[in-house]
Design an enzyme around this catalytic site. Structure first.
Site, PDB file in Angstrom:
ATOM      1  CG  HIS A 160      -1.697  -1.224   1.443  1.00  0.00           C
ATOM      2  ND1 HIS A 160      -2.909  -1.502   0.871  1.00  0.00           N
ATOM      3  CD2 HIS A 160      -1.359  -2.330   2.171  1.00  0.00           C
ATOM      4  CE1 HIS A 160      -3.315  -2.701   1.257  1.00  0.00           C
ATOM      5  NE2 HIS A 160      -2.391  -3.235   2.032  1.00  0.00           N
ATOM      6  CB  SER A 281      13.983  22.440 -13.932  1.00  0.00           C
ATOM      7  OG  SER A 281      13.236  23.620 -14.154  1.00  0.00           O
ATOM      8  CE  LYS A 287      12.130  19.296  -9.896  1.00  0.00           C
ATOM      9  NZ  LYS A 287      11.007  19.676 -10.757  1.00  0.00           N
ATOM     10  CD  GLU A 294       9.081  12.257 -14.548  1.00  0.00           C
ATOM     11  OE1 GLU A 294       8.740  13.065 -15.427  1.00  0.00           O
ATOM     12  OE2 GLU A 294       9.505  12.616 -13.438  1.00  0.00           O
ATOM     13  CE1 TYR A 321      -4.866  -8.418 -46.045  1.00  0.00           C
ATOM     14  CE2 TYR A 321      -6.378  -7.630 -47.736  1.00  0.00           C
ATOM     15  CZ  TYR A 321      -5.299  -7.412 -46.889  1.00  0.00           C
ATOM     16  OH  TYR A 321      -4.674  -6.198 -46.883  1.00  0.00           O
TER      17      TYR A 321
END
Ligand code: ARG
Length: 460
Positions: A160, A281, A287, A294, A321
């Site tokens: 969790h 950044s 940063k 990501e 087809y």
């Protein structure tokens, strides 16, 4: 208005195909990627045609020589496929006609673009499956190295997304190793169904010519031939299975990416990504972002979309087809390329990460995630587990309220909660004791992880 080039099927029609309709239906911009597979398939086909005396040896030789030159022209870019040619099969056939004249027209004896494109697709898939297996092997190798390096490093295991119990970091890396090992198994299993030649099915019903599909299969290195010519040209299950396998790989990578993103954040602070694999950044100078992870997480969405695309294309198509099937290639190519790229770059990034061992040692030593140790200690003292759980819950509440970490609670205090607790409780309240007291199969102890590493080594 410029005139169309000769299309393979034009003769039946009294009007030329509308330019916009042709542009709309052309797949050259996508299927040009298949030129090598297409030429390979054609060479196998014409070799068989000559062996079966459907074309003469001289005709076959000139077709093969022409095809080999076209392959070089396409590879070098001196021949640029044009959309006016409808598809890559037509590009190659028209160019062959320019080079060798009417003999080019014999290449298509007993073959339709339907079995041709199915063959090309399978050849392409065989190559991509092999590449994907290889890059997965590379990622698994990095994971195994990480498991070895960090076998005795203790990290938090989560459920969790709450700190749950301390574990060996090696155990964590091996969990991912197992996922990618299953992914590789899925590809190997799929390969059995991809490794079947559809060439010789012709349009869908077979041919009146004495074709030898076993021979073309052999020339192309396929393990088997199609059992049914209708199915041979209309089956796209293998593409669905392949994209599904890619989607599962991406799902695994995406979960891993999420861990990397969280763990490298300031709040977690468990993982350092090398500067060579992090981004900054343009505005905030401090940063350091995990953009590679990501992007992998983001691209997962694309591959899931591809799976939905191919499933939806195939839904409701009557046998055999249908031109709809031409739309199978963008999701297939995109899934293969995206997944291979993601596995490769993720492995490289992972290699360039390091656990912050000092911080992890400090955090795990003080943490409430040792609470399960108290409960299991009580069970060893013959307290029923439900009671042990309740008692420990109260100890945890006391620890939080009084801001005293579990290993620092005095023995007298412990004994107010349970008489069963004695001085040796402190031996259990150390992360390494917690990890290494695990006795069960496949668990997080250093010993179990060493055994898992040995097994994993065999799988590589
Ligand atoms: N470009 C087509 C495809 O990729 C080739 C097959 C065309 N066959 C046909 N009957 N129009 O599916």
């Amino acid at each position: 208005m410029s005139k169309n080039k000769e299309l393979l099927w034009q003769s039946r029609f009294s009007l030329p195909f509308d330019r916009d309709a042709l542009k709309f239906s052309s797949s050259v911009h996508v299927d040009r990627k298949l030129f090598r597979e297409d030429i390979r398939g054609s060479i196998a086909h014409v070799t068989m045609l000559a062996e079966e005396k459907i074309v003469s040896r001289e005709e076959a030789d000139s077709i093969v020589a022409g095809l080999r030159e076209i392959e070089v022209e396409l590879a070098e870019g001196s021949l640029v496929p044009q959309w006016e040619d409808e598809d890559i099969h037509t590009v190659i056939e028209n160019r062959l006609k320019e080079k060798i004249g009417i003999a080019a027209g014999k290449l298509h004896s007993g073959r339709s673009r339907n079995d041709q494109v199915a063959t090309d697709t399978r050849l392409y898939m065989r190559g991509r499956i092999n590449s994907l297996e290889e890059v997965l092997g590379g990622l698994m190798k990095v994971l195994l190295e990480k498991a070895e390096t960090y076998r005795e490093t203790i990290i938090f295991g989560y459920t969790h997304l709450q700190r749950a119990q301390p574990i060996s970091a090696g155990h964590y890396y091996l969990a991912y190793f197992n996922m990618f090992d299953r992914d590789r198994g899925r590809l190997r299993d799929l390969m059995k169904r991809v490794d079947i030649s559809p060439l010789g099915a012709a349009a869908f019903a077979g041919s009146t010519l004495p074709l030898n599909p076993s021979r073309t299969a052999e020339l192309l290195g396929f393990g088997a031939i199609f059992p049914n010519s209708i199915d041979a040209v209309s089956d796209r299950d293998i593409i669905i299975e392949f994209i599904s396998a890619c989607a599962t790989i991406m799902m695994h990578l995406s979960r891993f990416s999420e861990d990397v993103i969280l763990w490298s954040s300031y709040e977690f602070g468990y993982l350092e990504i090398s500067d060579a694999f992090a981004t900054g950044s343009s505005l905030m100078p401090q940063k350091k972002n995990a953009d590679i992870a990501e992007l992998v997480r983001g691209k997962t969405g694309r591959v899931y979309g591809n799976l939905m695309t191919i499933l939806t294309i195939m839904k409701g198509l009557p046998l055999s087809y249908n031109r709809d099937m031409q739309e199978d290639k963008p999701p297939l190519f995109d899934s293969a390329e995206t997944t291979i790229d993601c596995v490769k770059i993720f492995a490289k990034m992972l290699e360039n990460t390091a656990l912050k061992e000092d911080r992890l040692a400090k955090l795990t030593a003080e943490d409430l995630s040792l609470a399960t140790e108290i409960a299991e200690y009580l069970v060893r003292r013959h307290v029923p587990f439900r009671d042990a759980h309740r008692i420990t819950g109260k100890i945890v509440t006391w620890s939080i309220t009084n801001a005293i970490t579990l290993p620092n609670i005095p023995l007298e205090k412990f004994r107010e909660f349970s008489e069963a607790i004695e001085g040796d409780i402190y031996d259990s309240l150390k992360p390494d004791a917690s990890v290494n007291s695990k006795k069960t199969h496949g668990s997080c102890s250093f010993r179990s992880v060493a055994a898992q590493i040995a097994e994993a080594g065999k799988a590589l």
